[in-house]
Design a protein around this motif. Structure first.
Motif, PDB file in Angstrom:
ATOM      1  N   VAL A 146       0.873  -1.160   0.087  1.00 37.17           N
ATOM      2  CA  VAL A 146      -0.032  -0.175   0.001  1.00 37.17           C
ATOM      3  C   VAL A 146       0.846   1.382   0.006  1.00 37.17           C
ATOM      4  CG1 VAL A 146      -1.690   1.336   1.326  1.00 37.17           C
ATOM      5  CG2 VAL A 146      -1.970  -0.916   1.073  1.00 37.17           C
ATOM      6  N   ALA A 147       1.968   1.261   0.843  1.00 36.15           N
ATOM      7  CA  ALA A 147       2.815   2.344   0.891  1.00 36.15           C
ATOM      8  C   ALA A 147       3.612   2.447  -0.756  1.00 36.15           C
ATOM      9  CB  ALA A 147       3.889   2.230   1.809  1.00 36.15           C
ATOM     10  N   LEU A 190      -0.199  10.951  -1.091  1.00 32.83           N
ATOM     11  CA  LEU A 190       0.931  10.374  -0.302  1.00 32.83           C
ATOM     12  C   LEU A 190       0.737  10.325   1.071  1.00 32.83           C
ATOM     13  CD1 LEU A 190       3.812   9.506  -0.092  1.00 32.83           C
ATOM     14  CD2 LEU A 190       4.327  12.070   0.339  1.00 32.83           C
ATOM     15  N   ALA A 191      -0.118  11.273   1.715  1.00 34.51           N
ATOM     16  CA  ALA A 191      -0.534  11.306   2.786  1.00 34.51           C
ATOM     17  C   ALA A 191      -1.615  10.181   3.183  1.00 34.51           C
ATOM     18  CB  ALA A 191      -1.102  12.775   3.197  1.00 34.51           C
ATOM     19  N   MET A 192      -2.497   9.787   2.327  1.00 33.60           N
ATOM     20  CA  MET A 192      -3.420   8.958   2.700  1.00 33.60           C
ATOM     21  C   MET A 192      -2.723   7.560   2.443  1.00 33.60           C
ATOM     22  SD  MET A 192      -6.309   7.709   3.156  1.00 33.60           S
ATOM     23  CE  MET A 192      -7.538   8.980   2.963  1.00 33.60           C
ATOM     24  N   ALA A 193      -1.753   7.377   1.657  1.00 33.61           N
ATOM     25  CA  ALA A 193      -0.981   6.222   1.708  1.00 33.61           C
ATOM     26  C   ALA A 193      -0.421   5.726   2.784  1.00 33.61           C
ATOM     27  CB  ALA A 193      -0.007   6.053   0.382  1.00 33.61           C
ATOM     28  N   VAL A 194       0.506   6.844   3.218  1.00 34.67           N
ATOM     29  CA  VAL A 194       1.055   6.697   4.342  1.00 34.67           C
ATOM     30  C   VAL A 194       0.246   6.444   5.761  1.00 34.67           C
ATOM     31  CG1 VAL A 194       2.708   7.908   6.210  1.00 34.67           C
ATOM     32  CG2 VAL A 194       2.999   8.008   3.699  1.00 34.67           C
ATOM     33  N   LEU A 195      -0.853   7.007   5.717  1.00 30.75           N
ATOM     34  CA  LEU A 195      -1.697   6.731   6.835  1.00 30.75           C
ATOM     35  C   LEU A 195      -2.541   5.427   6.833  1.00 30.75           C
ATOM     36  CD1 LEU A 195      -3.754   7.750   9.102  1.00 30.75           C
ATOM     37  CD2 LEU A 195      -5.376   8.650   7.395  1.00 30.75           C
ATOM     38  N   LEU A 196      -2.767   4.956   5.693  1.00 37.09           N
ATOM     39  CA  LEU A 196      -3.390   3.622   5.478  1.00 37.09           C
ATOM     40  C   LEU A 196      -2.229   2.397   5.888  1.00 37.09           C
ATOM     41  CD1 LEU A 196      -5.405   3.966   2.085  1.00 37.09           C
ATOM     42  CD2 LEU A 196      -6.375   3.676   4.497  1.00 37.09           C
ATOM     43  N   ALA A 197      -1.005   2.705   5.093  1.00 36.37           N
ATOM     44  CA  ALA A 197      -0.028   1.837   5.603  1.00 36.37           C
ATOM     45  C   ALA A 197       0.326   1.530   6.958  1.00 36.37           C
ATOM     46  CB  ALA A 197       1.244   2.149   4.690  1.00 36.37           C
ATOM     47  N   THR A 198       0.397   2.598   7.622  1.00 33.55           N
ATOM     48  CA  THR A 198       0.700   2.597   8.694  1.00 33.55           C
ATOM     49  C   THR A 198      -0.401   1.891   9.692  1.00 33.55           C
ATOM     50  OG1 THR A 198       1.754   4.969   8.875  1.00 33.55           O
ATOM     51  CG2 THR A 198       0.798   4.380  11.153  1.00 33.55           C
ATOM     52  N   LEU A 199      -1.709   2.245   9.549  1.00 30.47           N
ATOM     53  CA  LEU A 199      -2.660   1.415  10.239  1.00 30.47           C
ATOM     54  C   LEU A 199      -2.817   0.183   9.636  1.00 30.47           C
ATOM     55  CD1 LEU A 199      -6.010   3.873   9.411  1.00 30.47           C
ATOM     56  CD2 LEU A 199      -4.510   3.402  11.539  1.00 30.47           C
ATOM     57  N   LEU A 200      -2.088  -0.468   8.765  1.00 27.68           N
ATOM     58  CA  LEU A 200      -1.946  -1.896   8.194  1.00 27.68           C
ATOM     59  C   LEU A 200      -0.803  -2.544   8.645  1.00 27.68           C
ATOM     60  CD1 LEU A 200      -3.520  -1.255   4.642  1.00 27.68           C
ATOM     61  CD2 LEU A 200      -4.695  -2.584   6.625  1.00 27.68           C
ATOM     62  N   ARG A 201       0.105  -1.744   9.297  1.00 29.44           N
ATOM     63  CA  ARG A 201       1.407  -2.279   9.745  1.00 29.44           C
ATOM     64  C   ARG A 201       1.324  -3.653  10.306  1.00 29.44           C
ATOM     65  NH1 ARG A 201       6.262   1.311  11.919  1.00 29.44           N
ATOM     66  NH2 ARG A 201       7.679  -0.265  12.465  1.00 29.44           N
ATOM     67  N   GLY A 202       0.505  -4.124  11.100  1.00 29.27           N
ATOM     68  CA  GLY A 202       0.356  -5.195  11.858  1.00 29.27           C
ATOM     69  C   GLY A 202      -0.601  -6.216  11.062  1.00 29.27           C
TER      70      GLY A 202
END
Length: 431
Positions: A146-147, A190-202
Motif C-alpha cells: 500500500v505504501a 501520499l498522505a493517505m498512502a502513509v496513513l493507510l499503510a501505518t494502520l495496516l502495519r500489523g
C-alpha cells in the motif's frame, strides 16, 4: 472524426466491452483494443473501408503522444540503467531512518516515479528495500505494498510519464501544466498512502528472512546522490520554466515554450555525462526505448478504440444522461478517467480513451483544459490496479505476494486514488 461515418452509441459500447473481455482473457492489450474497435465499427454500420479509416485515424490521433513518450524513454532508460533511480531510493530510505520507515518507502517510490520512471518499475526498484525493512521492523507485506503503490500513484500524476503526456496531448496543454496542477493532489495521495499503510502495519505476515535479497545491490556501482539527481532536476526545472513564468507574469520565462520532446532527452544526456557514463549512451537509450515499446503499442490500440468512440454518439448520450441526472458536468472528466482506466487496468490507456472520447463534451461544459486533464488523470488512478492489468501482477511478484494477498490491497489503493481525485476536483473546479 472520419467524414461520412456515424456509428451508433450501443455499437461503441459493444466494441469497448469486447476489448475489456479480451483483455480479461489475456489477449494482448493492443490486439484486444484494435479488435474491439473493428467489431464496433462493423456492427455499428461502417463499411470495411470506413472501418479502416476510423482505425487509422484513431491511431494517427495519438502520434503526438507517442513521439513524446519515445523521448521520455531516453530519460527513463538513463535513470534505471545507470542506477540513479536506485541510488535516490536508497538515499531517501536511509536518511529518514527506521522511525519514518513507511513514509520513507512511500516517498521514495513517489520521487522515483515523479522523475520519469514508470510506476511498475518504481515499485520494482523500491521493493527489495521495502522487503528488507519490513522483515527487520515486522511491517506486513500488505502495509508495504500500500505504501509503495500509493506513493507510486502520487508520483505518477506529477511526472513526465506516458499518462501525463497522453492526457496533456488529449486536451492540448503542456505536460508541465498537468504536473504543476497535480502537485497538491499528489501530496494528498501520499498522505493517505502513509496513513493507510501505518494502520495496516500489523495486519498480515511480514516478509520472511528467506525473501530478503541477500545481495541488496552493489553500492559501489551506484552513482553518488548528487550526480544521480542531475538529470531529473534539469528535466523538472526546464519543464516548469513556462508555468512558473505564467504564474509570476515574467515575460522572459513565458516565452520559453520548449516541448518535452526536447527537454527530457536533453536532461537525460546531461545527467548521463554528469555521472561519468557517457560511454553507455547507446546502451541506455536502447534499453529506454525497449521499455517504451509495449506502451507505444498499447497507445496505438487505445487510439483505434478512441476513434470508434469519437465517431459514435456515445459521448453525447452520456452528456445527456449526466444532464438528466442533474450531475455537474465538471465531474465528467474524473468519471471518464475512472471508468476508462478501470476498463483497461491502465492509467495511460484510460486517459487516452477518456480524453479522445469525452474531451470535447467535457470542454463544452466550460471546464478549462488544464482542469480537465488534471482531474481525468487523477481519476484514472482510482482503479487502474485491477488484476486484468500488468501492474497488479508485476507488483505482486516484486513483493513476493500471492494473487490472494495482492487482492487484499486493492481497496486501499483505490482509497489513495480516490483521495487524489477528490482533491484535484475540489482544487481545480470548486476553489
Amino acid at each position: 472524426m472520419v467524414e461520412g461515418v456515424s456509428i451508433a452509441w450501443w455499437a461503441a459500447l459493444l466494441g469497448l466491452a469486447l476489448a475489456i473481455v479480451l483483455i480479461l482473457r489475456k489477449l494482448n492489450a493492443t490486439y484486444a483494443l484494435m479488435l474491439g474497435a473493428i467489431v464496433g465499427c462493423l456492427v455499428g454500420g461502417a463499411s470495411l473501408s470506413q472501418t479502416v479509416n476510423v482505425v487509422v485515424a484513431g491511431g494517427q490521433s495519438v502520434m503526438g503522444t507517442i513521439v513524446r513518450v519515445l523521448a521520455a524513454g531516453v530519460l527513463a532508460g538513463v535513470m534505471m540503467e545507470s542506477g540513479a533511480a536506485n541510488r535516490i531510493a536508497k538515499t531517501i530510505v536511509t536518511k529518514f531512518g527506521e522511525s519514518l520507515a513507511i513514509f520513507s518507502l512511500a516517498f521514495a517510490t513517489m520521487i522515483i516515479c515523479a522523475v520519469g520512471v514508470f510506476i511498475p518499475v518504481a515499485v520494482l526498484i523500491v521493493a527489495p528495500i521495502a522487503i528488507e525493512v519490513g522483515n527487520r521492523l515486522h511491517i506486513s507485506k500488505l502495509a508495504l505494498i500500500v505504501a509503495l503503490s500509493g506513493g507510486g500513484k502520487a508520483g505518477n500524476i506529477m511526472s513526465p510519464n506516458p499518462n501525463t503526456i497522453a492526457v496533456a496531448s488529449g486536451f492540448d496543454v503542456q505536460p508541465s501544466a498537468v504536473m504543476v496542477g497535480s502537485f497538491v493532489p499528489a501530496l494528498c495521495g501520499l498522505a493517505m498512502a502513509v496513513l493507510l499503510a501505518t494502520l495496516l502495519r500489523g495486519r498480515g505476515p511480514a516478509p520472511t528472512i528467506d525473501e530478503v535479497d541477500a545481495d541488496g545491490g552493489d553500492e559501489a556501482s551506484l552513482p553518488s546522490i548528487g550526480r544521480a539527481l542531475v538529470a531529473p532536476v534539469i528535466a523538472v526545472v526546464l519543464l516548469l520554466v513556462n508555468p512558473v513564468g505564467s504564474v509570476l507574469n515574467i515575460e522572459l520565462l513565458t516565452c520559453f515554450q520548449v516541448d518535452a520532446m526536447y527537454i527530457l532527452p536533453l536532461a537525460a544526456v546531461i545527467g548521463l555525462f554528469a555521472m561519468g557514463q557517457g560511454r553507455n549512451l547507446l546502451a541506455f537509450t536502447k534499453a529506454g526505448i525497449g521499455r517504451m515499446t509495449d506502451v507505444v503499442l498499447i497507445l496505438i490500440g487505445a487510439g483505434a478504440l478512441g476513434g470508434l468512440i469519437t465517431n459514435s454518439d456515445l459521448s453525447s448520450q452520456i452528456v445527456d444522461l449526466i444532464k438528466a441526472w442533474g450531475v455537474s458536468g465538471s465531474l465528467l472528466a474524473p468519471i471518464a478517467g475512472i471508468l476508462m482506466a478501470a476498463a483497461t487496468a491502465s492509467t495511460s490507456t484510460g486517459v487516452i480513451l477518456g480524453s479522445s472520447s469525452f474531451g470535447a463534451s467535457i470542454l463544452d461544459f466550460g471546464v478549462s483544459p488544464v482542469a480537465a486533464a488534471v482531474t481525468m488523470q487523477a481519476g484514472a488512478t482510482v482503479i487502474d490496479h485491477l488484476p486484468h492489468g500488468n501492474y497488479f501482477h508485476v507488483t505482486a511478484q516484486s513483493m513476493k505476494m500471492t494473487v490472494g494477498e495482492r487482492m487484499r490491497s486493492v481497496p486501499f489503493e483505490t482509497l489513495v486514488g480516490l483521495t487524489m481525485t477528490v482533491a484535484a476536483t475540489l482544487m481545480t473546479m470548486v476553489f
